[in-house]
Design a protein around this motif. Structure first.
Motif, PDB file in Angstrom:
ATOM      1  N   LYS A   3      32.197  71.665  -7.305  1.00 35.69           N
ATOM      2  CA  LYS A   3      31.649  70.369  -7.632  1.00 35.69           C
ATOM      3  C   LYS A   3      30.122  70.462  -7.300  1.00 35.69           C
ATOM      4  O   LYS A   3      29.342  69.955  -8.249  1.00 35.69           O
ATOM      5  CB  LYS A   3      32.069  69.281  -6.892  1.00 35.69           C
ATOM      6  CG  LYS A   3      33.565  68.848  -7.206  1.00 35.69           C
ATOM      7  CD  LYS A   3      33.990  67.571  -6.621  1.00 35.69           C
ATOM      8  CE  LYS A   3      35.235  66.926  -7.259  1.00 35.69           C
ATOM      9  NZ  LYS A   3      36.291  68.159  -7.276  1.00 35.69           N
ATOM     10  N   TYR A  60      34.978  73.272 -24.219  1.00 37.34           N
ATOM     11  CA  TYR A  60      33.746  73.209 -24.422  1.00 37.34           C
ATOM     12  C   TYR A  60      32.813  73.241 -23.076  1.00 37.34           C
ATOM     13  O   TYR A  60      33.419  72.866 -22.057  1.00 37.34           O
ATOM     14  CB  TYR A  60      33.050  71.790 -25.071  1.00 37.34           C
ATOM     15  CG  TYR A  60      33.639  71.281 -26.078  1.00 37.34           C
ATOM     16  CD1 TYR A  60      34.982  70.668 -26.329  1.00 37.34           C
ATOM     17  CD2 TYR A  60      33.323  71.727 -27.473  1.00 37.34           C
ATOM     18  CE1 TYR A  60      35.866  70.388 -27.391  1.00 37.34           C
ATOM     19  CE2 TYR A  60      33.829  71.113 -28.825  1.00 37.34           C
ATOM     20  CZ  TYR A  60      34.972  70.563 -28.523  1.00 37.34           C
ATOM     21  OH  TYR A  60      35.638  70.421 -29.705  1.00 37.34           O
ATOM     22  N   TYR A  95      28.952  72.055 -21.748  1.00 41.11           N
ATOM     23  CA  TYR A  95      28.080  71.510 -21.844  1.00 41.11           C
ATOM     24  C   TYR A  95      26.875  71.333 -20.615  1.00 41.11           C
ATOM     25  O   TYR A  95      27.712  71.454 -19.491  1.00 41.11           O
ATOM     26  CB  TYR A  95      28.324  70.112 -22.166  1.00 41.11           C
ATOM     27  CG  TYR A  95      28.647  69.669 -23.401  1.00 41.11           C
ATOM     28  CD1 TYR A  95      29.982  69.735 -23.742  1.00 41.11           C
ATOM     29  CD2 TYR A  95      27.845  69.320 -24.409  1.00 41.11           C
ATOM     30  CE1 TYR A  95      30.751  69.383 -24.785  1.00 41.11           C
ATOM     31  CE2 TYR A  95      28.341  68.967 -25.689  1.00 41.11           C
ATOM     32  CZ  TYR A  95      29.801  69.020 -26.094  1.00 41.11           C
ATOM     33  OH  TYR A  95      30.385  68.662 -27.063  1.00 41.11           O
ATOM     34  N   PHE A 139      29.315  70.189 -17.499  1.00 41.33           N
ATOM     35  CA  PHE A 139      30.580  69.675 -17.865  1.00 41.33           C
ATOM     36  C   PHE A 139      31.368  70.701 -18.852  1.00 41.33           C
ATOM     37  O   PHE A 139      30.933  71.029 -19.666  1.00 41.33           O
ATOM     38  CB  PHE A 139      30.159  68.519 -18.602  1.00 41.33           C
ATOM     39  CG  PHE A 139      29.760  67.310 -17.657  1.00 41.33           C
ATOM     40  CD1 PHE A 139      28.329  67.316 -17.632  1.00 41.33           C
ATOM     41  CD2 PHE A 139      30.599  66.425 -16.951  1.00 41.33           C
ATOM     42  CE1 PHE A 139      28.003  66.083 -16.579  1.00 41.33           C
ATOM     43  CE2 PHE A 139      30.151  65.481 -16.173  1.00 41.33           C
ATOM     44  CZ  PHE A 139      28.769  65.221 -16.096  1.00 41.33           C
ATOM     45  N   ALA A 199      37.750  63.470 -26.592  1.00 44.67           N
ATOM     46  CA  ALA A 199      37.239  64.698 -25.660  1.00 44.67           C
ATOM     47  C   ALA A 199      37.480  64.298 -24.325  1.00 44.67           C
ATOM     48  O   ALA A 199      36.988  63.377 -23.814  1.00 44.67           O
ATOM     49  CB  ALA A 199      35.818  65.272 -25.969  1.00 44.67           C
ATOM     50  N   PHE A 207      36.470  65.147 -20.064  1.00 48.42           N
ATOM     51  CA  PHE A 207      35.633  66.086 -19.486  1.00 48.42           C
ATOM     52  C   PHE A 207      36.165  65.957 -18.190  1.00 48.42           C
ATOM     53  O   PHE A 207      36.770  65.123 -17.703  1.00 48.42           O
ATOM     54  CB  PHE A 207      34.370  65.041 -19.608  1.00 48.42           C
ATOM     55  CG  PHE A 207      33.619  65.231 -20.884  1.00 48.42           C
ATOM     56  CD1 PHE A 207      34.036  64.296 -21.816  1.00 48.42           C
ATOM     57  CD2 PHE A 207      32.420  65.956 -21.049  1.00 48.42           C
ATOM     58  CE1 PHE A 207      33.258  64.397 -22.951  1.00 48.42           C
ATOM     59  CE2 PHE A 207      31.668  66.102 -22.094  1.00 48.42           C
ATOM     60  CZ  PHE A 207      32.417  64.894 -23.120  1.00 48.42           C
ATOM     61  N   GLY A 208      35.663  67.292 -17.449  1.00 46.88           N
ATOM     62  CA  GLY A 208      35.925  67.523 -16.181  1.00 46.88           C
ATOM     63  C   GLY A 208      34.832  66.574 -15.465  1.00 46.88           C
ATOM     64  O   GLY A 208      34.076  65.891 -15.879  1.00 46.88           O
ATOM     65  N   GLN A 209      34.687  66.842 -13.825  1.00 50.62           N
ATOM     66  CA  GLN A 209      34.009  65.838 -13.051  1.00 50.62           C
ATOM     67  C   GLN A 209      32.528  66.416 -12.999  1.00 50.62           C
ATOM     68  O   GLN A 209      31.662  65.728 -12.421  1.00 50.62           O
ATOM     69  CB  GLN A 209      34.381  65.481 -11.864  1.00 50.62           C
ATOM     70  CG  GLN A 209      35.667  64.410 -11.994  1.00 50.62           C
ATOM     71  CD  GLN A 209      36.151  64.037 -10.761  1.00 50.62           C
ATOM     72  OE1 GLN A 209      36.460  64.674  -9.611  1.00 50.62           O
ATOM     73  NE2 GLN A 209      35.660  62.471 -10.663  1.00 50.62           N
ATOM     74  N   GLY A 210      32.299  67.668 -13.516  1.00 52.34           N
ATOM     75  CA  GLY A 210      30.840  68.083 -13.510  1.00 52.34           C
ATOM     76  C   GLY A 210      30.642  69.219 -12.386  1.00 52.34           C
ATOM     77  O   GLY A 210      31.308  68.781 -11.381  1.00 52.34           O
ATOM     78  N   THR A 211      29.790  70.136 -12.615  1.00 52.02           N
ATOM     79  CA  THR A 211      29.101  70.812 -11.349  1.00 52.02           C
ATOM     80  C   THR A 211      27.777  70.621 -11.447  1.00 52.02           C
ATOM     81  O   THR A 211      26.961  71.000 -12.430  1.00 52.02           O
ATOM     82  CB  THR A 211      29.630  72.287 -11.783  1.00 52.02           C
ATOM     83  OG1 THR A 211      31.118  72.401 -11.860  1.00 52.02           O
ATOM     84  CG2 THR A 211      29.107  73.114 -10.651  1.00 52.02           C
TER      85      THR A 211
END
Lengths: 115, 118
Positions: A9, A33, A35, A90, A104, A106-110
């Motif tokens: 994360k 994907y 992003y 993402f 789509a 999405f994951g929680q982002g890094t």
């Protein structure tokens, strides 16, 4: 009910280091994907994949690499990290079916910081 | 190439009031999809509403509705009865519906930060 899972994360890298951002999805989606989101900007596409073994560049691929050996996993590799790669990353996936407006996920982002 | 423009970097609304977020896009295609995504402080991207360009009827999801003007290439989001939990960054996004074209990706606007005042 995991959806799209990204790890880690948060990460701080030193200039010149390398790392891999992990992404896995359990929805059997064919499209995946990566992003990046910079402050005050929308999301920019780095790389995408339409299925296992197939990847292609997006708008901002320089400094990154990807692989898609399985349907589930789509790791993003940063080689020789630079401050310009400081961003939030993402991963997303989608089931592409012609004629259908599929969502789509999405994951929680890094959040990556390069110092 | 398609572009998506959100001209309002920030908006604010009183709780229980209505607010409209603007989005315009540029495309030469006739078949495409439009989306509004919400990104709260948790960073999670959440789909709010979607619209197919071939549908004349505006999409509605509970308190969220869109005003889709295809000729004007406009796709605004209306939030009715605003709640504190609506506070977030909102992104407008475009995707081609043409297989073999650029239908693989979403093109995003820069976002509008919505504040909800109690």
């Amino acid at each position: 009910n995991a959806g799209v899972t990204q790890t880690p994360k948060f990460r701080i890298l030193k200039i010149g280091q390398s790392m891999t951002l992990q992404c896995t999805q359990d929805m059997n989606h064919n499209y995946m994907y990566w992003y990046r989101q910079d402050p005050g900007m929308g999301l920019k596409l780095i790389y995408y994949s339409v299925g296992a073994g197939i990847t292609d560049k997006g708008e901002v691929p320089n400094g990154y690499n990807v692989s898609r050996s399985t349907t589930e996993d789509f790791p993003l590799r940063l080689e020789l990290a630079a401050p310009s790669q400081t961003s939030v990353y993402f991963c997303a996936s989608r089931h592409e079916r012609t004629g259908l407006n599929t969502e789509a996920f999405f994951g929680q982002g890094t959040r990556l910081t390069v110092v | 190439a398609q572009t998506v423009t959100q001209s309002q970097p920030e908006m604010s609304v009183q709780e229980a009031e209505t607010v409209t977020l603007s989005c315009t896009y540029d495309t030469s295609e006739s078949d495409y999809y439009l989306f509004w995504y919400k990104q709260p402080p948790s960073r999670q991207m959440i789909l709010v509403i979607r619209q197919e360009a071939y549908k004349q009827q505006n999409a509605t999801e509970n308190r969220f509705s869109v005003n889709f003007q295809k000729a004007a290439k406009s796709f605004s989001l209306k939030i009715s009865d605003s709640q504190l939990g609506d506070a977030a960054m909102y992104f407008c996004a475009y995707r081609s519906a043409n297989s073999g074209g650029s239908n693989y990706k979403l093109t995003f606007g820069k976002g509008t930060l919505l504040t909800v005042n109690p």
